[in-house]
Enzyme design. Structure first.
Site, PDB file in Angstrom:
ATOM      1  N   ASP A  41       0.903  -1.243   0.002  1.00 16.35           N
ATOM      2  CA  ASP A  41       0.027   0.031  -0.038  1.00 16.35           C
ATOM      3  C   ASP A  41       0.907   1.271   0.263  1.00 16.35           C
ATOM      4  O   ASP A  41       0.281   2.453  -0.127  1.00 16.35           O
ATOM      5  CB  ASP A  41      -1.035  -0.166   1.057  1.00 16.35           C
ATOM      6  CG  ASP A  41      -0.399  -0.104   2.604  1.00 16.35           C
ATOM      7  OD1 ASP A  41       1.046  -0.019   2.744  1.00 16.35           O
ATOM      8  OD2 ASP A  41      -1.067   0.103   3.418  1.00 16.35           O
ATOM      9  N   SER A  42       2.310   1.140  -0.075  1.00  9.47           N
ATOM     10  CA  SER A  42       3.062   2.009  -0.119  1.00  9.47           C
ATOM     11  C   SER A  42       2.849   2.888  -1.473  1.00  9.47           C
ATOM     12  O   SER A  42       3.331   3.960  -1.893  1.00  9.47           O
ATOM     13  CB  SER A  42       4.497   1.603  -0.054  1.00  9.47           C
ATOM     14  OG  SER A  42       4.713   0.444  -0.941  1.00  9.47           O
ATOM     15  N   LYS A 108      -0.632  -9.505   3.020  1.00  9.24           N
ATOM     16  CA  LYS A 108       0.028  -9.160   4.189  1.00  9.24           C
ATOM     17  C   LYS A 108      -0.690  -8.070   5.185  1.00  9.24           C
ATOM     18  O   LYS A 108      -1.369  -7.429   4.234  1.00  9.24           O
ATOM     19  CB  LYS A 108       1.418  -8.401   3.626  1.00  9.24           C
ATOM     20  CG  LYS A 108       2.280  -7.743   4.915  1.00  9.24           C
ATOM     21  CD  LYS A 108       3.398  -7.010   4.288  1.00  9.24           C
ATOM     22  CE  LYS A 108       3.317  -5.742   3.852  1.00  9.24           C
ATOM     23  NZ  LYS A 108       2.706  -4.820   4.629  1.00  9.24           N
ATOM     24  N   GLU A 110      -1.042  -5.615   8.606  1.00 10.97           N
ATOM     25  CA  GLU A 110      -0.343  -4.915   9.480  1.00 10.97           C
ATOM     26  C   GLU A 110      -0.929  -5.109  11.094  1.00 10.97           C
ATOM     27  O   GLU A 110      -2.199  -5.097  11.179  1.00 10.97           O
ATOM     28  CB  GLU A 110      -0.283  -3.344   9.485  1.00 10.97           C
ATOM     29  CG  GLU A 110       0.410  -2.980   8.109  1.00 10.97           C
ATOM     30  CD  GLU A 110       0.611  -1.499   7.833  1.00 10.97           C
ATOM     31  OE1 GLU A 110       0.358  -0.783   8.901  1.00 10.97           O
ATOM     32  OE2 GLU A 110       1.041  -0.877   6.844  1.00 10.97           O
ATOM     33  N   GLU A 172       9.541  -4.043  10.271  1.00 11.35           N
ATOM     34  CA  GLU A 172       9.845  -2.838   9.968  1.00 11.35           C
ATOM     35  C   GLU A 172      10.328  -1.606  10.720  1.00 11.35           C
ATOM     36  O   GLU A 172       9.827  -1.755  11.806  1.00 11.35           O
ATOM     37  CB  GLU A 172       8.530  -2.232   9.073  1.00 11.35           C
ATOM     38  CG  GLU A 172       8.833  -0.523   8.430  1.00 11.35           C
ATOM     39  CD  GLU A 172       7.548  -0.063   7.683  1.00 11.35           C
ATOM     40  OE1 GLU A 172       7.025  -0.836   7.258  1.00 11.35           O
ATOM     41  OE2 GLU A 172       7.988   1.025   7.060  1.00 11.35           O
TER      42      GLU A 172
HETATM   43  O1  KIV Z   1       3.645  -1.161   1.527  1.00 12.33           O
HETATM   44  C1  KIV Z   1       4.730  -1.757   1.617  1.00 12.33           C
HETATM   45  O2  KIV Z   1       5.516  -1.259   0.691  1.00 12.33           O
HETATM   46  C2  KIV Z   1       5.244  -2.312   2.761  1.00 12.33           C
HETATM   47  C3  KIV Z   1       6.691  -2.463   3.014  1.00 12.33           C
HETATM   48  C4  KIV Z   1       7.347  -1.364   3.322  1.00 12.33           C
HETATM   49  C5  KIV Z   1       7.098  -3.646   3.584  1.00 12.33           C
HETATM   50  O3  KIV Z   1       4.450  -2.546   3.624  1.00 12.33           O
END
Ligand code: KIV
Length: 250
Positions: A41-42, A108, A110, A172
């Site tokens: 989500d980055s 993934k 959080e 992280e």
């Molecule tokens: O969204 C992302 O790119 C991430 C990485 C920083 C692990 O969660």
């Protein structure tokens, strides 16, 4: 292609994960041989220019997951559950299935959302946990793990995620010795970003390690090329050629 059952081997050999969000860069990462592509989500920050990862939702994420999976059909694609998409276990499972339909092989999420991990896993979808700095909810971007309380919380969250069925954990921006302690303590591989060398693999954001965005990199990132300069050179060359009537040729 890495299947969920392959994750234990990365307790022994380093795992390479990188983010990609679109077809051409996913294809480049596949050709380079990364183990896992994370559609993170980055992308809210590095692709869409938004100020928070909280501003991206399932519809946008699905679009990018589809593009990346078409670009890298032989690589394990991890889809990042966007903010709110995993707020309840049933919702998390529904959204994970949506990601699977778009081409993801795992998701993934959080934080210590043990029930969501169980609900998604029970649908046959592998889950990667994410602890330490959690960009979706972080109040500060400080390194995590400098008080006893914080260390205990992260350690027990890591154990809880492994017990709930997570296949790996992203750690992280965390005190390096804490990341190493977690890695030694849990049976699943750890993938660090700003978590030091004592983990089982590394993940970096594409725009950081290729040198695509200008300005400051996060302290733990490293640019392995300067794609921004090369793109700028091409774009300036094009402008120049058109203005000088050198393109198209007569
Ligand atoms: O969204 C992302 O790119 C991430 C990485 C920083 C692990 O969660």
């Amino acid at each position: 292609m890495i299947l969920a059952g392959d994750f234990p081997r990365f307790k022994r050999e380093p795992l390479v994960m990188a983010t990609a969000y679109d077809f051409p860069f996913a294809a480049i990462l596949e050709e380079a041989g990364v183990d896992l592509i994370l559609v993170g989500d980055s992308l809210a920050n590095v692709v869409l220019g938004l100020s928070s990862t909280r501003e991206v939702g399932m519809d946008a994420m699905c679009l990018f997951v589809g593009a990346a999976s078409r670009g890298a059909p032989l690589t394990h694609i991890v889809a990042d559950m966007p903010y709110g998409s995993d707020a309840q276990p049933a919702l998390a499972a529904m959204n994970a299935k949506r990601f699977r339909d778009c081409g993801a092989h795992s998701v993934k999420l959080e934080g210590p959302k043990f029930d969501a991990v169980r609900a998604i896993t029970s649908e046959g979808i592998a889950v990667i946990g994410h602890l330490g700095l959690l960009p979706q909810t972080a109040k500060s971007f400080k390194q995590v793990g400098h008080s006893d309380r914080e260390r205990d919380e992260v350690l027990s969250a890591a154990e809880g995620l492994a017990q709930a069925g997570a296949v790996a954990l992203v750690l992280e921006h965390m005190a390096f010795d804490l990341a190493a302690q977690i890695t030694a303590r849990i049976p699943i591989p750890t993938i660090g970003i700003g978590a030091g060398p004592g983990v089982n693999g590394q993940v970096l954001v594409l725009h950081d390690f290729l040198g695509i965005r200008g300005g400051h990199l996060p302290p733990f990132a490293k640019a392995f090329s300067d794609v921004r300069q090369e793109a700028l050179r091409g774009a300036r060359g094009y402008c120049d050629a058109v203005r000088k009537h050198a393109f198209p040729p007569v």
